[in-house]
Design a protein around this motif. Structure first.
Motif, PDB file in Angstrom:
ATOM      1  N   PHE A   1      77.599  94.891  -1.604  1.00  0.00           N
ATOM      2  CA  PHE A   1      77.978  93.488  -1.488  1.00  0.00           C
ATOM      3  C   PHE A   1      77.368  92.684  -2.626  1.00  0.00           C
ATOM      4  O   PHE A   1      76.169  92.777  -2.892  1.00  0.00           O
ATOM      5  CB  PHE A   1      77.534  92.920  -0.132  1.00  0.00           C
ATOM      6  N   GLY A   2      78.191  91.911  -3.292  1.00  0.00           N
ATOM      7  CA  GLY A   2      77.740  91.095  -4.422  1.00  0.00           C
ATOM      8  C   GLY A   2      76.994  89.857  -3.956  1.00  0.00           C
ATOM      9  O   GLY A   2      76.949  89.550  -2.757  1.00  0.00           O
ATOM     10  N   GLY A   3      76.425  89.140  -4.911  1.00  0.00           N
ATOM     11  CA  GLY A   3      75.574  87.988  -4.607  1.00  0.00           C
ATOM     12  C   GLY A   3      76.274  86.882  -3.830  1.00  0.00           C
ATOM     13  O   GLY A   3      75.685  86.285  -2.925  1.00  0.00           O
ATOM     14  N   SER A   4      77.549  86.622  -4.156  1.00  0.00           N
ATOM     15  CA  SER A   4      78.220  85.529  -3.450  1.00  0.00           C
ATOM     16  C   SER A   4      78.508  85.924  -2.000  1.00  0.00           C
ATOM     17  O   SER A   4      78.633  85.075  -1.131  1.00  0.00           O
ATOM     18  CB  SER A   4      79.508  85.137  -4.173  1.00  0.00           C
TER      19      SER A   4
ATOM     20  N   TRP B   1      82.356  95.049  -2.389  1.00  0.00           N
ATOM     21  CA  TRP B   1      82.799  93.785  -1.802  1.00  0.00           C
ATOM     22  C   TRP B   1      82.341  92.610  -2.650  1.00  0.00           C
ATOM     23  O   TRP B   1      81.164  92.461  -2.951  1.00  0.00           O
ATOM     24  CB  TRP B   1      82.252  93.645  -0.377  1.00  0.00           C
ATOM     25  N   THR B   2      83.304  91.767  -2.988  1.00  0.00           N
ATOM     26  CA  THR B   2      82.995  90.656  -3.884  1.00  0.00           C
ATOM     27  C   THR B   2      83.711  89.393  -3.396  1.00  0.00           C
ATOM     28  O   THR B   2      83.969  89.258  -2.197  1.00  0.00           O
ATOM     29  CB  THR B   2      83.355  91.086  -5.337  1.00  0.00           C
ATOM     30  N   ASP B   3      84.025  88.468  -4.301  1.00  0.00           N
ATOM     31  CA  ASP B   3      84.651  87.231  -3.835  1.00  0.00           C
ATOM     32  C   ASP B   3      86.049  87.033  -4.409  1.00  0.00           C
ATOM     33  O   ASP B   3      86.545  85.921  -4.490  1.00  0.00           O
ATOM     34  CB  ASP B   3      83.759  86.020  -4.151  1.00  0.00           C
ATOM     35  N   VAL B   4      86.668  88.119  -4.839  1.00  0.00           N
ATOM     36  CA  VAL B   4      88.069  88.049  -5.279  1.00  0.00           C
ATOM     37  C   VAL B   4      88.865  89.126  -4.533  1.00  0.00           C
ATOM     38  O   VAL B   4      88.297  90.117  -4.073  1.00  0.00           O
ATOM     39  CB  VAL B   4      88.230  88.258  -6.808  1.00  0.00           C
TER      40      VAL B   4
ATOM     41  N   ASN C   1      87.433  91.789  -0.821  1.00  0.00           N
ATOM     42  CA  ASN C   1      86.961  90.411  -0.771  1.00  0.00           C
ATOM     43  C   ASN C   1      86.283  90.127   0.571  1.00  0.00           C
ATOM     44  O   ASN C   1      86.930  90.177   1.619  1.00  0.00           O
ATOM     45  CB  ASN C   1      88.151  89.464  -0.980  1.00  0.00           C
ATOM     46  N   THR C   2      84.995  89.819   0.525  1.00  0.00           N
ATOM     47  CA  THR C   2      84.242  89.515   1.749  1.00  0.00           C
ATOM     48  C   THR C   2      84.855  88.325   2.491  1.00  0.00           C
ATOM     49  O   THR C   2      84.806  88.254   3.722  1.00  0.00           O
ATOM     50  CB  THR C   2      82.774  89.196   1.369  1.00  0.00           C
ATOM     51  N   ASN C   3      85.432  87.413   1.743  1.00  0.00           N
ATOM     52  CA  ASN C   3      86.005  86.220   2.372  1.00  0.00           C
ATOM     53  C   ASN C   3      87.429  86.441   2.884  1.00  0.00           C
ATOM     54  O   ASN C   3      87.944  85.621   3.633  1.00  0.00           O
ATOM     55  CB  ASN C   3      85.979  85.045   1.394  1.00  0.00           C
ATOM     56  N   HIS C   4      88.062  87.525   2.475  1.00  0.00           N
ATOM     57  CA  HIS C   4      89.399  87.886   2.974  1.00  0.00           C
ATOM     58  C   HIS C   4      89.421  89.374   3.307  1.00  0.00           C
ATOM     59  O   HIS C   4      90.113  90.156   2.656  1.00  0.00           O
ATOM     60  CB  HIS C   4      90.492  87.627   1.911  1.00  0.00           C
ATOM     61  N   PRO C   5      88.672  89.784   4.328  1.00  0.00           N
ATOM     62  CA  PRO C   5      88.584  91.229   4.594  1.00  0.00           C
ATOM     63  C   PRO C   5      89.908  91.851   5.020  1.00  0.00           C
ATOM     64  O   PRO C   5      90.055  93.070   5.014  1.00  0.00           O
ATOM     65  CB  PRO C   5      87.541  91.331   5.710  1.00  0.00           C
TER      66      PRO C   5
END
Ligand code: ASP
Length: 438
Positions: free
Chosen positions: A7-10, A205-208, A263-267
């Motif tokens: 998991f990335g920082g964001s 896992w990132t934010d894109v 994408n962590t925000n859109h699993p």
């Protein structure tokens, strides 16, 4: 099935993000080994913990007081712990780290604590074993990764644990000091762990939503690439597309483990699958992605009857080798040879290179042109489809752009186009529209 999840920082910037991450991990039993980054930015004007740690290190190195700056870091972690309602007190660990910083434990040590602390929190939250990367990731004296020792030790240690958290970004030198990878290096740790446990999949896992077909700053709302080969990814990354650390590809590639960018925000999105080989491709699109970079120069060398002069090319390249310059492309004609080079590599060396080229090869003329942008059109499908080059070139001509350089790699995976800097965006959009908006 075993999955390694990084998991990335964001994805770990605050407790709300942590909760999303926990939900993702707990949703599948296969997600057994977790590699966290340090907490990233919570908003665009926030500061990454890693950057705060670098600042702390620099302040301490000057002998100045770090109390206030260090408190910003401990606050970040304490807020996460409190908001997650964890029974965890890191105050002694914080104190130890602060003291080590004051006693100048080193820049890499300072930076690595971002991942270390996040790993402790993550392990506590999940109830997983914490494995310090300093015990299992080894560098050699020259600073390169000792991949075989790491693979053996890490594999043996992780065999003992069904689940574990291994902080990203750092490892240990033979002299027992901490060393980090370059920025974004937790991607590499994830890849190393995946190889060591012979994972079936490395989820990053990132934010894109995945790897995009083109840079969203150039093309509006580009499509996500659903599947890409390692080789295509290398070509696109080299030309400026970034999602994954370049060095993260090698460990899993050797082991044939696919990487899934999520994408962590859109699993719910499937993300991009990076695979060793793929026979299939989207016939509709043929190309996988387009990437490009500004800032190239072309050295043009002309000499009558160059074609019959044996060793001409070698002499030209020797001049560049002596200047420690690597070249990008070598388009040539009968009596001309051009060398495409990053403009910044020529800094302070231009006159010497021109003079040395005259001395080494007695050409009729040597000129250097700046302001060239290179665009890579990449796609494994190109090999099978006829007319790709024609379509690419026609779309560029229709956009009224003059092409300065054309180069098709022998693998038939890519076509490189050179255009004037100011035509860059227009060209990328023209190629994209040709293949995507049909
Ligand atoms: N935290 C480190 C950085 O900001 C490493 C990483 O996030 O991968 O570069």
């Amino acid at each position: 099935m075993v999955k390694v999840v990084k998991f990335g920082g964001s994805s770990l910037a605050d407790a709300a993000q942590f909760k999303k991450v926990m939900k993702i991990i707990n949703a599948e039993n296969d997600r057994k080994y977790v590699v966290p980054s340090a907490p990233g930015k919570r908003s665009s004007d926030d500061i990454k913990v890693t950057d705060l740690l670098y600042r702390c290190y620099e302040t301490a190195a000057k002998g100045e007081d770090i109390t206030e700056m260090f408190a910003m870091i401990t606050d970040r972690y304490n807020t996460i712990i409190k908001d997650l309602e964890l029974d965890l007190d890191l105050s002694e660990t914080f104190e130890k780290i602060k003291n080590s910083m004051i006693h100048k434990a080193g820049r890499d040590y300072a930076a690595s604590r971002g991942e270390y602390l996040n790993g402790l929190i993550m392990a506590k939250a999940l109830g997983y074993k914490f494995i310090d990367a300093a015990d299992v990731i080894f560098f050699k004296d020259d600073g390169s990764l000792d991949s075989e020792k790491t693979n053996t030790v890490l594999g043996d240690v992780l065999k003992e644990h069904e689940n574990a958290v291994i902080p990203g970004f750092y490892g240990i030198m033979p002299n027992d000091t901490i060393k980090t990878f370059s920025r974004g290096g937790s991607d590499i740790t994830g890849s190393i762990v995946a190889r060591a446990v012979e994972a079936d999949l490395y989820e990053n896992w990132t934010d894109v939503d995945g790897f995009l077909m083109a840079d969203p700053r150039v093309v509006k709302n580009p499509c996500t690439i659903s599947k890409i080969t390692y080789r295509e990814l290398r070509e696109l990354s080299y030309m400026g597309a970034t999602v994954l650390h370049e060095d993260a590809i090698f460990p899993v590639r050797t082991a044939g483990i696919p990487i899934n960018i999520r994408n962590t925000n859109h699993p719910e999105e499937a993300g991009t699958m990076i695979v060793a080989k793929s026979d299939g491709y989207d016939h509709h699109k043929v190309i996988t992605g387009i990437a490009g970079k500004h800032g190239f120069s072309v050295i043009n060398i002309e000499k009558d009857m160059m074609n019959s002069e044996i060793g001409f090319g070698r002499k030209v390249l020797e001049v560049l080798e002596k200047e420690h310059i690597s070249f990008e492309h070598l388009p040539s004609g009968i009596d001309t040879m051009s060398v495409v080079i990053a403009t910044e590599a020529l800094e302070g060396k231009r006159d010497r290179i021109i003079n040395n080229l005259y001395a080494a090869c007695s050409p009729d003329s040597v000129t250097i042109e700046d302001g060239i942008a290179l665009i890579a059109v990449v796609g494994r499908g190109m090999k099978n489809e006829k007319g790709t080059a024609a379509r690419v070139l026609k779309s560029i001509a229709n956009a009224d752009v003059n092409i300065r350089i054309i180069d098709q790699g022998s693998s038939e995976h890519n076509i490189i186009i050179g255009v004037d800097d100011e035509d860059f965006e227009k060209t990328v959009n023209a190629i994209y529209a040709e293949y995507v908006s049909e």
